[in-house]
Design a protein around this motif. Structure first.
Motif, mmCIF file in Angstrom:
data_model
loop_
_atom_site.group_PDB
_atom_site.id
_atom_site.type_symbol
_atom_site.label_atom_id
_atom_site.label_comp_id
_atom_site.label_asym_id
_atom_site.label_seq_id
_atom_site.Cartn_x
_atom_site.Cartn_y
_atom_site.Cartn_z
ATOM 1 N N GLY A 77 6.537 -1.131 5.985
ATOM 2 C CA GLY A 77 7.470 -0.032 5.723
ATOM 3 C C GLY A 77 8.873 -0.399 6.157
ATOM 4 O O GLY A 77 9.850 -0.120 5.449
ATOM 5 N N LYS A 78 8.989 -1.039 7.319
ATOM 6 C CA LYS A 78 10.311 -1.442 7.814
ATOM 7 C C LYS A 78 10.905 -2.535 6.925
ATOM 8 O O LYS A 78 12.127 -2.569 6.697
ATOM 9 C CB LYS A 78 10.209 -1.942 9.263
ATOM 10 C CG LYS A 78 11.583 -2.172 9.912
ATOM 11 C CD LYS A 78 11.436 -2.479 11.381
ATOM 12 C CE LYS A 78 12.803 -2.515 12.080
ATOM 13 N NZ LYS A 78 13.816 -3.337 11.411
ATOM 14 N N ASN B 237 -0.398 -0.217 3.591
ATOM 15 C CA ASN B 237 0.897 -0.872 3.459
ATOM 16 C C ASN B 237 1.653 -0.368 2.229
ATOM 17 O O ASN B 237 2.873 -0.174 2.269
ATOM 18 C CB ASN B 237 0.718 -2.388 3.375
ATOM 19 C CG ASN B 237 0.420 -3.010 4.736
ATOM 20 O OD1 ASN B 237 0.689 -2.413 5.771
ATOM 21 N ND2 ASN B 237 -0.146 -4.200 4.726
ATOM 22 N N THR C 30 0.912 -8.267 6.984
ATOM 23 C CA THR C 30 1.678 -7.264 7.710
ATOM 24 C C THR C 30 0.863 -6.018 8.041
ATOM 25 O O THR C 30 -0.117 -5.697 7.376
ATOM 26 C CB THR C 30 2.923 -6.828 6.908
ATOM 27 O OG1 THR C 30 2.489 -6.239 5.680
ATOM 28 C CG2 THR C 30 3.825 -8.005 6.597
ATOM 29 N N LEU C 31 1.328 -5.313 9.075
ATOM 30 C CA LEU C 31 0.782 -4.008 9.433
ATOM 31 C C LEU C 31 1.644 -2.940 8.753
ATOM 32 O O LEU C 31 2.800 -3.199 8.395
ATOM 33 C CB LEU C 31 0.779 -3.823 10.938
ATOM 34 C CG LEU C 31 -0.062 -4.829 11.741
ATOM 35 C CD1 LEU C 31 0.044 -4.536 13.237
ATOM 36 C CD2 LEU C 31 -1.512 -4.809 11.298
ATOM 37 N N PRO C 32 1.115 -1.730 8.557
ATOM 38 C CA PRO C 32 1.858 -0.709 7.811
ATOM 39 C C PRO C 32 3.274 -0.458 8.315
ATOM 40 O O PRO C 32 4.214 -0.357 7.520
ATOM 41 C CB PRO C 32 0.968 0.526 7.954
ATOM 42 C CG PRO C 32 -0.413 -0.028 8.044
ATOM 43 C CD PRO C 32 -0.266 -1.287 8.851
ATOM 44 N N TYR C 33 3.456 -0.350 9.636
ATOM 45 C CA TYR C 33 4.809 -0.068 10.120
ATOM 46 C C TYR C 33 5.734 -1.250 9.845
ATOM 47 O O TYR C 33 6.937 -1.075 9.593
ATOM 48 C CB TYR C 33 4.794 0.290 11.610
ATOM 49 C CG TYR C 33 4.730 -0.882 12.557
ATOM 50 C CD1 TYR C 33 5.892 -1.474 13.043
ATOM 51 C CD2 TYR C 33 3.506 -1.396 12.969
ATOM 52 C CE1 TYR C 33 5.848 -2.545 13.911
ATOM 53 C CE2 TYR C 33 3.448 -2.469 13.832
ATOM 54 C CZ TYR C 33 4.610 -3.053 14.309
ATOM 55 O OH TYR C 33 4.546 -4.116 15.163
ATOM 56 N N GLU C 34 5.196 -2.490 9.874
ATOM 57 C CA GLU C 34 6.003 -3.667 9.560
ATOM 58 C C GLU C 34 6.413 -3.682 8.095
ATOM 59 O O GLU C 34 7.578 -3.945 7.757
ATOM 60 C CB GLU C 34 5.211 -4.943 9.855
ATOM 61 C CG GLU C 34 4.985 -5.264 11.307
ATOM 62 C CD GLU C 34 4.201 -6.548 11.465
ATOM 63 O OE1 GLU C 34 4.723 -7.487 12.097
ATOM 64 O OE2 GLU C 34 3.081 -6.624 10.943
ATOM 65 N N HIS D 180 6.843 5.263 1.103
ATOM 66 C CA HIS D 180 7.534 6.208 1.992
ATOM 67 C C HIS D 180 8.903 5.676 2.409
ATOM 68 O O HIS D 180 9.841 6.452 2.655
ATOM 69 C CB HIS D 180 6.674 6.473 3.227
ATOM 70 C CG HIS D 180 7.168 7.595 4.085
ATOM 71 N ND1 HIS D 180 7.656 7.384 5.362
ATOM 72 C CD2 HIS D 180 7.295 8.927 3.850
ATOM 73 C CE1 HIS D 180 8.043 8.538 5.878
ATOM 74 N NE2 HIS D 180 7.836 9.490 4.983
ATOM 75 N N ALA D 181 9.030 4.339 2.458
ATOM 76 C CA ALA D 181 10.281 3.721 2.895
ATOM 77 C C ALA D 181 11.282 3.521 1.754
ATOM 78 O O ALA D 181 12.401 3.082 2.005
ATOM 79 C CB ALA D 181 9.999 2.373 3.554
ATOM 80 N N ALA E 154 3.079 2.960 2.981
ATOM 81 C CA ALA E 154 4.211 2.805 3.896
ATOM 82 C C ALA E 154 5.445 2.339 3.137
ATOM 83 O O ALA E 154 6.567 2.789 3.389
ATOM 84 C CB ALA E 154 3.865 1.814 5.009
#
Length: 527
Positions: free
Chosen positions: A169-170, A201, A163-167, A207-208, A204
């Motif tokens: 985190g989501k 990751n 995964t990528l960081p935004y993925e 943070h989430a 992220a």
């Protein structure tokens, strides 16, 4: 690492302030079970620091009763024990590895979490392996079911670093928003570094909403490694305002020492440009950078080396040499953050004097290399007395080696090889007679100059097939690392080889002792 080395590292992790120490995979081998049990008994019951910190001691297990029983036997002695059990949840893993339906996987996960709780373990962590590639709705469902079964921590692994960081985190945010009962569990992250994104990751995920972060010292781990503790911790400390005020209980002053200890005991050294703990992390070579540093350190350093317990050599007032006495040398060790016993200091001081007689100035790097070679070594079965080698273009390379056996007897052997190191290793093999294969060999110069200390690292394998892979369950031939340091490259090489062989001897001895205990118990039961 041997059981003794794991215990030493666990003590250091407790001093570092690590909340949960996942000490091993007890079902993999009798030695690993003994190691985790020893850590649970000592580290899991010994308060550390002013606040009396006692870490949770955790054992890893697959979702089967045998693994869970072994994990509980190992960790139950701790004040705060935990069992961490896992099963794959991605379609590719369920279909091709487990060969089970999603319904079967959910049933197994529920049953095994409940079984772990039934043993008396109040703290059970569950991981849906390869969560990063798992179907979201299925993930929410299996997490809901294991929470009902008694899971207290839900670890979300990006097992293949996909995964990528935004993925990622989501993913954490979605699990937090869509999993019934999630308020009754802690969300954790476990990120692999296959794409170099493990630290990003992990941050992220924090943070989430994740409140447990699974990390490793120096980022060691399967394949490309795991999220690095020192990177994650210092990023949170440095950018706390952008992470919602998150903080950790890590005592960052112990980061440097922890990094060095893990490097020595694992045989896995970090690259010079590794963030936070690499040799060049706080080095400034560019003229522009040096100019800025001389005017104000904040121009090019976002964190201070003092924050991680690192003191730079050019900021010390003491310069060590052959005339330096015990007090000055001991003071230097304290400055560098080393705490050693009087016996260890005397052994080290003898080696220091040997080097100081040959070098005009002994640097901090020299001292650390000697300390690693003298202090961070396995139990000594065989020790080096003397080695003499000849080589060159005019004849065959030969070596004569004198070793001191475990019973104190001196043994000598001579051998011919393709080079002086090869000849010396063959002479050692002739004396010790343990079948081994040299898998890796590397040598580095500790400092600049022709009189630099050489540090050698080797990895060997033998006929020790008594361990099982945590994920596949397959038996494998265990590898043993060794390190050595000396101004002579042949001596350094032999020291490293003996270090690895001593590890192997210690491990074989532990296996034999465990087998004898098991046989004795079986005989007693039969009678």
């Amino acid at each position: 690492m041997t059981s003794a080395e794991k215990l030493v590292v666990a003590r250091q992790l407790a001093r570092l302030g690590v909340d949960i120490i996942e000490a091993g995979f007890p079902a993999s081998s009798p030695d690993d079970l003994d190691a985790v049990r020893s850590i649970a008994i000592e580290v899991g019951n010994t308060p550390v620091g002013e606040d009396g910190h006692v870490p949770v001691i955790c054992g890893l297990s697959r979702c089967n009763k045998r693994d869970i029983d072994a994990a509980w036997e190992a960790v139950r002695h701790a004040r705060r024990p935990r069992i961490h059990t896992f099963i794959a949840t991605s379609e590719i893993h369920m279909q091709h590895k487990l060969r089970k339906t999603p319904e079967q996987v959910v049933a197994i996960a529920k049953e095994m979490v409940a079984y772990a709780r039934s043993l008396g373990c109040p703290d059970v962590e569950f991981s849906p392996e390869d969560a990063g590639r798992s179907n979201r709705e299925f993930l929410y469902h299996i997490l809901e079911e294991v929470i009902k079964a008694g899971a207290t921590t839900l670890n979300i692994p990006d097992t293949v670093g996909y995964t990528l960081p935004y993925e990622f985190g989501k993913l954490i945010a979605d699990i937090k928003a869509n999993t019934p009962g999630i308020e009754n569990a802690i969300i954790s992250t476990h990120c692999q570094n296959d794409l170099g994104l493990a630290t990003a990751n992990t941050l992220a995920g924090a943070h989430a909403g994740a409140r447990q972060l699974e990390v490793t010292i120096n980022g060691i781990g399967e394949r490309a490694g795991n999220a690095s503790l020192e990177e994650v911790v210092m990023a949170i400390k440095c950018r706390r305002e952008l992470l919602g005020g998150l903080y950790t209980g890590i005592n960052t002053q112990h980061i440097t020492m922890s990094s060095k200890m893990v490097q020595e005991h694992s045989g896995l050294h970090v690259q010079p440009h590794k963030a936070i703990v690499g040799a060049n992390a706080f080095a400034h070579e560019s003229g522009i950078h040096q100019d800025g540093m001389l005017k104000y350190k904040g121009t090019y350093e976002i964190i201070s080396p003092d924050d991680i317990g690192l003191t730079r050599a050019n900021e010390f007032g003491i310069v060590l040499g052959k005339l330096s006495g015990r007090h000055a040398v001991r003071s230097k060790l304290v400055e560098l953050g080393y705490e050693i016993t009087d016996k260890e200091f005397e052994d080290f001081f003898k080696r220091y004097k040997e080097v100081a007689e040959k070098k005009k100035r002994v640097t901090d790097e020299d001292i650390e290399a000697l300390l690693s070679d003298e202090i961070f070594q396995p139990k000594v079965f065989w020790s080096l007395a003397d080695v003499q080698a000849t080589c060159g273009t005019l004849g065959l390379s030969t070596a004569t080696v004198k070793l001191i056996a475990p019973d104190g007897e001196e043994k000598i052997a001579c051998a011919v090889g393709t080079g002086p190191v090869d000849a010396a290793y063959k002479a050692v093999d002739e004396i010790i007679q343990i079948p081994t294969v040299l898998r890796e060999y590397s040598m580095t110069s500790v400092t600049e100059g022709i009189d630099a200390i050489a540090t050698t690292r080797v990895v060997v394998t033998g006929d020790v097939i008594d361990s099982k892979h945590a994920l596949t369950g397959q038996s494998f031939n265990r590898a043993f690392s060794g390190s050595g340091a000396a101004m002579d490259i042949v001596v350094s090489s032999v020291r490293a080889y003996l270090s690895a062989l001593n590890k192997m001897s210690s491990f074989v001895g532990a296996i034999k002792a465990s087998s004898q205990v098991t046989e004795g118990q079986s005989v007693q039961t039969t009678e």
